[in-house]
Design a protein around this motif. Structure first.
Motif, short mmCIF file in Angstrom:
data_model
loop_
_atom_site.label_atom_id
_atom_site.label_comp_id
_atom_site.label_asym_id
_atom_site.label_seq_id
_atom_site.Cartn_x
_atom_site.Cartn_y
_atom_site.Cartn_z
N PRO A 156 0.92 -1.26 0.02
CA PRO A 156 -0.12 -0.01 -0.13
C PRO A 156 0.84 1.27 0.09
N GLY A 157 2.18 1.33 0.18
CA GLY A 157 3.13 2.52 0.13
C GLY A 157 2.90 2.88 -1.20
N ALA A 158 2.82 2.04 -2.33
CA ALA A 158 2.67 2.81 -3.71
C ALA A 158 1.38 3.41 -3.98
N ASP A 159 0.32 3.33 -3.11
CA ASP A 159 -1.07 3.79 -3.23
C ASP A 159 -0.95 5.41 -2.60
N HIS A 160 -0.74 6.36 -3.63
CA HIS A 160 -0.54 7.62 -3.10
C HIS A 160 -2.05 8.27 -3.03
N GLN A 161 -2.86 8.32 -2.17
CA GLN A 161 -4.02 8.69 -2.25
C GLN A 161 -4.42 9.34 -1.02
N ALA A 162 -3.32 10.01 -0.31
CA ALA A 162 -3.46 10.69 0.92
C ALA A 162 -4.46 11.80 0.62
N GLY A 163 -5.28 12.20 1.85
CA GLY A 163 -6.19 13.09 1.57
C GLY A 163 -7.48 12.96 0.86
N ARG A 164 -7.57 11.70 0.30
CA ARG A 164 -8.93 11.31 -0.35
C ARG A 164 -9.84 10.80 0.65
N PRO A 165 -11.25 11.02 0.46
CA PRO A 165 -12.21 10.26 1.35
C PRO A 165 -11.93 8.69 1.46
N TYR A 166 -12.16 8.26 2.61
CA TYR A 166 -12.05 6.61 2.80
C TYR A 166 -12.63 5.68 1.77
N GLY A 167 -13.93 6.38 1.45
CA GLY A 167 -14.79 5.81 0.60
C GLY A 167 -14.11 5.72 -0.82
N GLU A 168 -13.25 6.75 -1.20
CA GLU A 168 -12.60 6.80 -2.71
C GLU A 168 -11.36 5.81 -2.69
N LEU A 169 -10.85 5.60 -1.57
CA LEU A 169 -9.31 4.72 -1.49
C LEU A 169 -9.82 3.39 -2.18
N SER A 170 -8.56 2.89 -2.73
CA SER A 170 -8.43 1.71 -3.21
C SER A 170 -8.47 0.73 -2.16
N ARG A 171 -8.42 -0.82 -2.49
CA ARG A 171 -8.70 -1.84 -1.36
C ARG A 171 -7.29 -1.39 -0.54
N GLU A 172 -6.02 -1.46 -1.20
CA GLU A 172 -4.77 -1.31 -0.59
C GLU A 172 -4.92 0.00 0.36
N GLY A 173 -5.45 1.08 -0.11
CA GLY A 173 -5.38 2.24 0.63
C GLY A 173 -6.42 2.23 1.82
N ARG A 174 -7.60 1.57 1.57
CA ARG A 174 -8.45 1.16 2.94
C ARG A 174 -7.69 0.16 3.93
N VAL A 175 -7.01 -0.81 3.35
CA VAL A 175 -6.31 -1.49 4.28
C VAL A 175 -5.18 -0.73 5.11
N ARG A 176 -4.44 0.06 4.64
CA ARG A 176 -3.45 0.82 4.96
C ARG A 176 -4.09 1.83 6.15
#
Length: 155
Positions: free
Chosen positions: A31-51
């Motif tokens: 999930p370190g490669a998932d640069h989605q910081a600042g996005r709402p939880y619902g918009e995160l990818s599976r890896e982002g939500r796990v992180r």
């Protein structure tokens, strides 16, 4: 004096899950490669939500421990109901999240997930795709375990 945890061992260890048992199964991905910081939880990818879940639960467990409470008090039926209300897929993420948390706390995943299962009255399994060093490679936690530190510094 610090209050001792209610139970040190689960009533039974959690079983390791087979990929076919996990709805919407995707193998562990960094999930370190998932640069989605600042996005709402619902918009995160599976890896982002796990992180997000691993980091927030890890912080809550640390805060409880620093206050002298049992870290596993973070897991309770009321919190699980609230998590399901905000994310209906949280049960599909929890085997991965709990396995990663077990590695964060240097506890055997079968024991850690078993303790959480006892708290929640659930039957989550251990996600076999989560590598033991998952939180180091992903940059999820800044520190490294002391055991690894000593291994690196030995002559």
């Amino acid at each position: 004096m610090r209050k001792q945890p209610e139970r040190l061992y689960p009533t039974r260890p959690a079983r390791t899950m087979d990929a076919s048992e996990i709805p919407g199964f995707e193998p562990w991905c960094d999930p370190g490669a998932d640069h989605q910081a600042g996005r709402p939880y619902g918009e995160l990818s599976r890896e982002g939500r796990v992180r997000f879940l691993v980091m927030s639960l890890h912080m809550q467990m640390r805060w409880r421990g620093e206050d002298g409470q049992d870290e596993l008090q973070v897991f309770g039926p009321a919190g699980h109901v609230q998590a399901r209300a905000s994310d209906p897929d949280v049960d599909a993420l929890l085997p991965t999240v709990l396995t990663a948390l077990a590695y964060c706390w240097n506890i055997q995943p079968a024991v850690f997930v078993g303790l959480v299962n006892d708290k929640l009255g659930a039957d989550f399994g251990v996600d076999p795709t989560v590598p033991q060093d998952c939180y180091h490679r992903a940059g999820m936690l800044s520190g490294t375990p002391l055991a690894n530190h000593w291994l690196r510094t030995r002559p």
